[in-house]
Each structure stands twice: as C-alpha cells, then as structure tokens.
Design an enzyme around this catalytic site. Structure first.
Site, PDB file in Angstrom:
ATOM      1  N   GLY A 110       0.809  -1.228   0.000  1.00  0.00           N
ATOM      2  CA  GLY A 110       0.000   0.000   0.000  1.00  0.00           C
ATOM      3  C   GLY A 110       0.835   1.266   0.000  1.00  0.00           C
ATOM      4  N   GLY A 112       2.541   3.548   1.559  1.00  0.00           N
ATOM      5  CA  GLY A 112       3.094   3.678   2.904  1.00  0.00           C
ATOM      6  C   GLY A 112       3.639   5.065   3.162  1.00  0.00           C
ATOM      7  N   LYS A 133       4.714  12.349  -2.055  1.00  0.00           N
ATOM      8  CA  LYS A 133       5.532  11.217  -1.593  1.00  0.00           C
ATOM      9  C   LYS A 133       6.425  11.706  -0.454  1.00  0.00           C
ATOM     10  CE  LYS A 133       8.636   7.566  -3.217  1.00  0.00           C
ATOM     11  NZ  LYS A 133       9.142   6.885  -4.411  1.00  0.00           N
ATOM     12  N   ASP A 145       8.389   5.098   8.451  1.00  0.00           N
ATOM     13  CA  ASP A 145       7.949   6.391   8.974  1.00  0.00           C
ATOM     14  C   ASP A 145       7.105   7.236   8.017  1.00  0.00           C
ATOM     15  OD1 ASP A 145       9.870   7.029   7.149  1.00  0.00           O
ATOM     16  OD2 ASP A 145      11.328   7.786   8.599  1.00  0.00           O
ATOM     17  N   GLY A 146       6.960   6.781   6.774  1.00  0.00           N
ATOM     18  CA  GLY A 146       6.152   7.548   5.831  1.00  0.00           C
ATOM     19  C   GLY A 146       6.864   8.759   5.251  1.00  0.00           C
ATOM     20  N   ARG A 203       3.960  13.983  -7.061  1.00  0.00           N
ATOM     21  CA  ARG A 203       3.936  13.233  -8.317  1.00  0.00           C
ATOM     22  C   ARG A 203       2.593  13.440  -9.017  1.00  0.00           C
ATOM     23  NH1 ARG A 203       6.386   7.335  -6.819  1.00  0.00           N
ATOM     24  NH2 ARG A 203       4.453   7.025  -5.651  1.00  0.00           N
ATOM     25  N   ARG A 210      -1.425   0.255  -9.512  1.00  0.00           N
ATOM     26  CA  ARG A 210      -0.340  -0.700  -9.804  1.00  0.00           C
ATOM     27  C   ARG A 210      -0.897  -2.110  -9.977  1.00  0.00           C
ATOM     28  NH1 ARG A 210       3.841   1.848  -6.535  1.00  0.00           N
ATOM     29  NH2 ARG A 210       3.149   3.994  -6.264  1.00  0.00           N
ATOM     30  N   ASP A 280       4.375  -4.352  -7.165  1.00  0.00           N
ATOM     31  CA  ASP A 280       3.764  -3.134  -6.625  1.00  0.00           C
ATOM     32  C   ASP A 280       4.387  -1.888  -7.244  1.00  0.00           C
ATOM     33  OD1 ASP A 280       5.925  -4.345  -4.979  1.00  0.00           O
ATOM     34  OD2 ASP A 280       5.896  -2.414  -3.973  1.00  0.00           O
ATOM     35  N   ASP A 290       7.753   4.851  -9.364  1.00  0.00           N
ATOM     36  CA  ASP A 290       8.556   4.592  -8.157  1.00  0.00           C
ATOM     37  C   ASP A 290      10.053   4.592  -8.438  1.00  0.00           C
ATOM     38  OD1 ASP A 290       6.317   4.569  -6.657  1.00  0.00           O
ATOM     39  OD2 ASP A 290       6.628   2.608  -5.764  1.00  0.00           O
TER      40      ASP A 290
HETATM   41  P1  AMP Z   1       9.259   0.439  -2.454  1.00  0.00           P
HETATM   42  O1  AMP Z   1      10.268  -0.647  -2.273  1.00  0.00           O
HETATM   43  O2  AMP Z   1       9.784   1.827  -2.287  1.00  0.00           O
HETATM   44  O3  AMP Z   1       8.434   0.274  -3.675  1.00  0.00           O
HETATM   45  O4  AMP Z   1       8.260   0.289  -1.214  1.00  0.00           O
HETATM   46  C1  AMP Z   1       7.594  -0.890  -0.886  1.00  0.00           C
HETATM   47  C2  AMP Z   1       6.521  -0.584   0.117  1.00  0.00           C
HETATM   48  O5  AMP Z   1       7.091   0.028   1.270  1.00  0.00           O
HETATM   49  C3  AMP Z   1       5.449   0.371  -0.373  1.00  0.00           C
HETATM   50  O6  AMP Z   1       4.258  -0.023   0.226  1.00  0.00           O
HETATM   51  C4  AMP Z   1       5.919   1.699   0.164  1.00  0.00           C
HETATM   52  O7  AMP Z   1       4.868   2.619   0.303  1.00  0.00           O
HETATM   53  C5  AMP Z   1       6.501   1.294   1.503  1.00  0.00           C
HETATM   54  N1  AMP Z   1       7.513   2.217   1.983  1.00  0.00           N
HETATM   55  C6  AMP Z   1       8.733   2.457   1.463  1.00  0.00           C
HETATM   56  N2  AMP Z   1       9.389   3.381   2.167  1.00  0.00           N
HETATM   57  C7  AMP Z   1       8.570   3.752   3.179  1.00  0.00           C
HETATM   58  C8  AMP Z   1       8.669   4.675   4.258  1.00  0.00           C
HETATM   59  N3  AMP Z   1       9.746   5.406   4.458  1.00  0.00           N
HETATM   60  N4  AMP Z   1       7.601   4.780   5.070  1.00  0.00           N
HETATM   61  C9  AMP Z   1       6.511   4.040   4.902  1.00  0.00           C
HETATM   62  N5  AMP Z   1       6.357   3.160   3.930  1.00  0.00           N
HETATM   63  C10 AMP Z   1       7.365   3.014   3.050  1.00  0.00           C
HETATM   64 MG    MG Z   2       6.996   1.226  -4.456  1.00  0.00          MG
END
Ligand code: AMP
Ligand code: MG
Length: 540
Positions: A110, A112, A133, A145-146, A203, A210, A280, A290
């Site tokens: 999701g 995140g 983002k 931490d988002g 963005r 996705r 994803d 991404d």
């Molecule tokens: P990614 O590998 O960047 O595509 O991320 C995989 C998942 O981890 C997705 O659901 C992202 O939203 C979540 N995610 C990546 N970095 C963070 C972050 N710093 N805080 C919260 N969720 C994250």
């Molecule tokens: Mg991603």
C-alpha cells in the site's frame, strides 16, 4: 467546468475525485497501521511539516495543471505541496495494494508514504492525479515512517522529468520541497544511521494504480471488489475499450501487456535500470513508476544493477528487465483470472507482450544504429557482435551511440588501416579504460565497422539524415548517476542550483546544447565506487 484562463489560486483547481467517489473506502479513519480489508483506500491527512522550502518545480507539469509560474513561486504552492494545507477540492487518501517483492508474495503493502490529494481535470479535460511522496505515515506504512529524504526525492523529481523528455512513459513530478525536518536513515542498512534532510515530491499521473492493487484483492478472495476496481480502471483509464465485459477484460490485459512491453523497450533504448521491478512498482498504465534505487548505464553491461539490495541475485539487472516484466504480467494475469476464468486468452495476451517487445526491440535497435528497418537476416548477427564489443571493454553506452552517428558511409569497406584508425578515434571518447583498447580489440571493432558500413550502404540514407535520425533516439544527456549525486550534495548544503540546471538541461536530451557538455561526460573515476553513484539501496 473548465475555464480558459490559467489558474492563479490553487483553490481554483478543478478536482473530480473519482477514485474515492466510486470505490469503497476503509471504514476506519484513525491513522494507525493495519490490514485494510474490503476497501481500495483509506482516508489520511498529510502530516504538517515545520519549515517547508521550495527546491524546484517542473514548469511543464505545472502547465498540465494550468498553474501559472507565479503561483508555482508562491508560498501557497509550498504550503500545499508540502502537505501543510489542502485546497478546496482536495481529499487526501492512501491506496491499498500488495505485491511480489523480489519474486515473493509480500501481502499488503500500500501507499506507505504516498498520500493522494485527488484528481484534477485540466482545461483540456485531462485527468491528473496528484500524490505527495514523503508526507507522513498512512495505515500502510508498516514499520516505516512515511517520510522521504532529500537525496531520494531529488532523484525521483529529476528522473521523472528526464524520462518524460526522453520520450519514456513515466509518472511526472510537479514539485520538490524540503520539509525543514530531519529523517533518520541507515543508507546501507549497515548500522550507520544518519539524520538527513526530509523532502516531499508531488507526483502527477493519470493514475497511480499498480498491478498490486488488483493482486491484493484476489489474494484475499475479494473478487467482487476486484471486479469493481477493474471496471473502474477500464472506464476511467481505458475508455476506448468499451463497457467492461469478459472480452473487454481480455482486451484490457492485452493492452497492459503491450504498453508494458513498449515501456521496457524504451528503458533498454536509453539505458535505464529501474532497480526494483516488484509488482507493486508496476503501473497498470505502463508508466515508469517509483524511482528508488534506479540507475543509468554508464559502461554498457547487461548484468548491471544499481540496487545493492539485489547485488547477489541481480534479479532486476539491465538485461533481465524484459523477462521480469513478463513475469510480473504473469502475476497480474493470475490476479485478474477470476474475471475471465479462461487461461488461453491470458496466455495469448502474454504472447502479445513477447511479440511487442521483440518487434519493439528490433525497431529500437535499428533506430539506434541508424538503419531504416531491422532485417533479422543481417542485423541479428550485427547486433550480437556489437553487444559483445560493448561489453568486453568498458564502453559508455550513451556516448558510444552519439559518436557512432558520426561514422560516415563515404568509405569503401574493407577499411584500410588509417580509415579504421579514424573510425575508432571517433568512438574513442566512449571508452573508460584506454589500456583495454588493445590491437586485438581494434581489429575486432574494425571488422564490425566494415560490416556496419556495408549494412548502412544498403539503406542508401544520406549520412546527414542518418545522423539526425540516430541523434533523435540516442540521447546526448541522461541523468547520469554521478550528476544526480553532485546535485544532491549541493542541495544538502542548501544550494539548489544544480538540481535546476540539470532539470533545464534534461528538457532537451537529444539536442547538442553547446556549453552543457559537462553534463554529457563520462562518469569520473571518483564516482566508480561512491555510494549514491553506482551503488544505491532501497533506503530512501
Ligand atoms: P518500495 O520498495 O519503495 O516500492 O516500497 C515498498 C513498500 O514500502 C510500499 O508499500 C511503500 O509505500 C513502503 N515504503 C517504502 N518506504 C517507506 C517509508 N519510508 N515509510 C513508509 N512506507 C514506506
Ligand atoms: Mg513502491
């Protein structure tokens, strides 16, 4: 309602938030981390930040939203695109998706750290979804931490726009702001956490859906919602396919296959390595999405990946991207199977992928070489030998093709020693290690050049036209890994000039741009092993 004038107040943006209007919401509204069942999204607000500051914005993306430059320079713009306030029509939410990460089903992921602000209808009637983002945690943040740091945000911002100007399907980036807060990151997951400046990118894309948005629903057996999301997606983003039906689902999947193949062909053309092709991170629209530990090929190497997290397996290496996209499409096929309940049409669509990729790759390759069309009888071998040559000594891919365009056909193969030397001299700026250019290598290269010139002669295209065509598909300027890093180093010191200079230069990647040559140079030696240049991790 669409007005003809450009917008001078963000409150005048014309929002039509169809995704949240037509799809079911999570009934829980507290912002805690959880599994979200039976819903496509959760309402969540961006977390306010202390001291937002503009780093850069893209005037082309602003124009897509009908925003005036004055508005983009305003404090209001910073407030809104740092998440500190929402405008009249904005409704913020995070979407629910799952995905296969490095080949394994990972369950719910999701948004995140992505918070959608809604969908703008511009004066042309186009739909553009906006997404922050790094604007704070959401129900999908799991243990993280988002937030996002400046280095990864600079990379996402610049690369989105660079890819667009290169003609590669991609999500876009409107703005890049600093939050004025710090974020702790252990860049290489090796016990060295550091406080880094926090940042937020806004963005922009027609949709951020996705493969994983469909996968999660099927994985949970929620076929009714799967159908809802598929119908919504077809009606909103694929309206030319007609009203959803079994036949339309099949046509839709075939189109996703075709678009994905076209995107990968572009990646191979410009030397882009995504780095994390998890399902994803695959857009249903066939957009590059991404930007994490991506990288640009410097020396041509089919085995290269910039992602240190994938250094062992190299699943997402440059030469494997086409295979992985097919694998990912296979996972999407599994996810939408309950809508179709027949394997054969899905397999046929996957064959569309293979065919589109093969044909696309051939015509892309012909284009890169300046040939009118790819003739398998002669050109397969010509390409195979070229790939061997490019890989056997460190050859800068981007420079090589720009220099190759300068090879003329006003010589009669076989080239004599001095003609050979002249041709090799033209290419010599592409080589990283002069000692590798041995007499044996030169002989082999010269043999290839003879075949190449013979082949060019069959087309009888005048050299000047051939060169022009090659330069229209072989960029001079790409977002070289070390250039992005230099821009980041400066931005971290509060100097945003290089971010903006690169943004400007990458607006015209195929033009010579006298005076900008410093951005077209080979990777300097210091960048060979420096973190952030050729080695990146998922930590961002
Ligand atoms: P990614 O590998 O960047 O595509 O991320 C995989 C998942 O981890 C997705 O659901 C992202 O939203 C979540 N995610 C990546 N970095 C963070 C972050 N710093 N805080 C919260 N969720 C994250
Ligand atoms: Mg991603």
């Amino acid at each position: 309602m669409s007005s003809q004038a450009n917008i001078s107040s963000l409150d005048d943006l014309n929002f039509d938030n169809r995704f949240i209007r037509e799809l079911p919401a999570d009934t829980e509204t507290i912002n805690n981390r959880r599994q979200v069942i039976g819903a496509c999204y959760s309402r969540v607000s961006p977390t306010p930040v202390i001291k937002p500051q503009r780093v850069a914005y893209s005037r082309e993306v602003a124009a897509l939203l009908d925003l005036t430059p004055e508005l983009c320079e305003s404090d209001d713009f910073i407030r809104v695109f740092s998440g500190n306030s929402l405008t009249a029509g904005m409704e913020s939410y995070a979407t629910c998706y799952g995905g296969h990460q490095f080949g394994n089903w990972a369950g719910q992921l999701g948004d995140g750290r992505a918070i959608n602000l809604g969908e703008v209808i511009n004066k042309k009637g186009e739909r553009w979804a906006l997404q922050l983002k790094g604007a704070g945690p959401t129900p999908y943040s799991r243990t993280a931490d988002g937030l996002a740091v400046l280095r990864s945000s600079v990379r996402e911002f610049l690369c989105s726009e660079a890819m667009y100007h290169l003609g590669v399907p991609t999500t876009r980036a409107l703005s890049l702001v600093l939050t004025g807060e710090t974020v702790i990151r252990d860049m290489f997951y090796n016990g060295n956490p550091k406080a880094e400046p926090g940042a937020i990118v806004c963005r922009v894309a027609p949709s951020f859906t996705r493969f994983g948005n469909f996968q999660i629903l099927t994985a949970r057996g929620d076929i009714a919602l799967l159908k809802k999301l598929a119908d919504y997606t077809i009606r909103t983003d694929f309206p030319h396919l007609g009203e959803p039906s079994t036949t339309v689902y099949i046509a839709w999947f075939a189109e996703v296959c075709r678009r994905t193949a076209e995107m990968i062909v572009h990646w191979q053309r410009v030397g882009f390595v995504h780095g994390v092709m998890n399902t994803d991170n695959m857009s249903i629209l066939g957009l590059t999405i991404d930007y994490g530990p991506y990288g640009w090929l410097e020396n041509f190497d089919l085995n290269w990946t910039p992602n240190t997290t994938d250094a062992e397996q190299r699943r997402y290496r440059f030469g494997n991207q086409a295979q992985i996209a097919l694998w990912n499409l296979g996972q999407l096929a599994n996810a939408i199977y309950p809508l179709i309940e027949e394997v054969e049409p899905l397999q046929e669509a996957l064959a569309v992928y293979k065919l589109t990729f093969e044909q696309g790759w051939q015509s892309m390759t012909a284009g890169k070489l300046g040939l009118n069309a790819f003739d398998p009888a002669t050109d397969k071998d010509l390409c195979t030998e070229l790939l061997v040559l490019l890989e056997s000594v460190e050859t800068d891919m981007t420079i090589f093709y720009r220099q190759l365009a300068k090879i003329g056909t006003n010589v009669e193969p076989p080239l004599n020693a001095s003609a050979c030397e002249d041709a090799i001299n033209i290419l010599s700026t592409a080589y990283y290690v002069p000692e590798q250019i041995t007499p044996e290598y030169k002989t082999r290269l010269c043999l290839w050049l003879n075949r190449y010139i013979d082949r060019l002669k069959i087309d009888v295209t005048p050299d000047a036209i051939k060169k022009q065509r090659m330069n229209a598909v072989n960029p001079k300027y790409v977002l070289r890994n070390y250039l992005a890093q230099l821009a980041i180093d400066k931005a971290e010191q509060g100097d945003f000039s290089m971010v903006n200079e690169l943004l400007e230069c990458l607006r015209h990647p195929y033009d010579e741009q006298p005076g900008k040559e410093e951005f077209a140079g080979k990777r300097p030696d210091w960048a060979r092993q420096r973190a952030g240049c050729s080695m990146l991790s998922c930590s961002s």
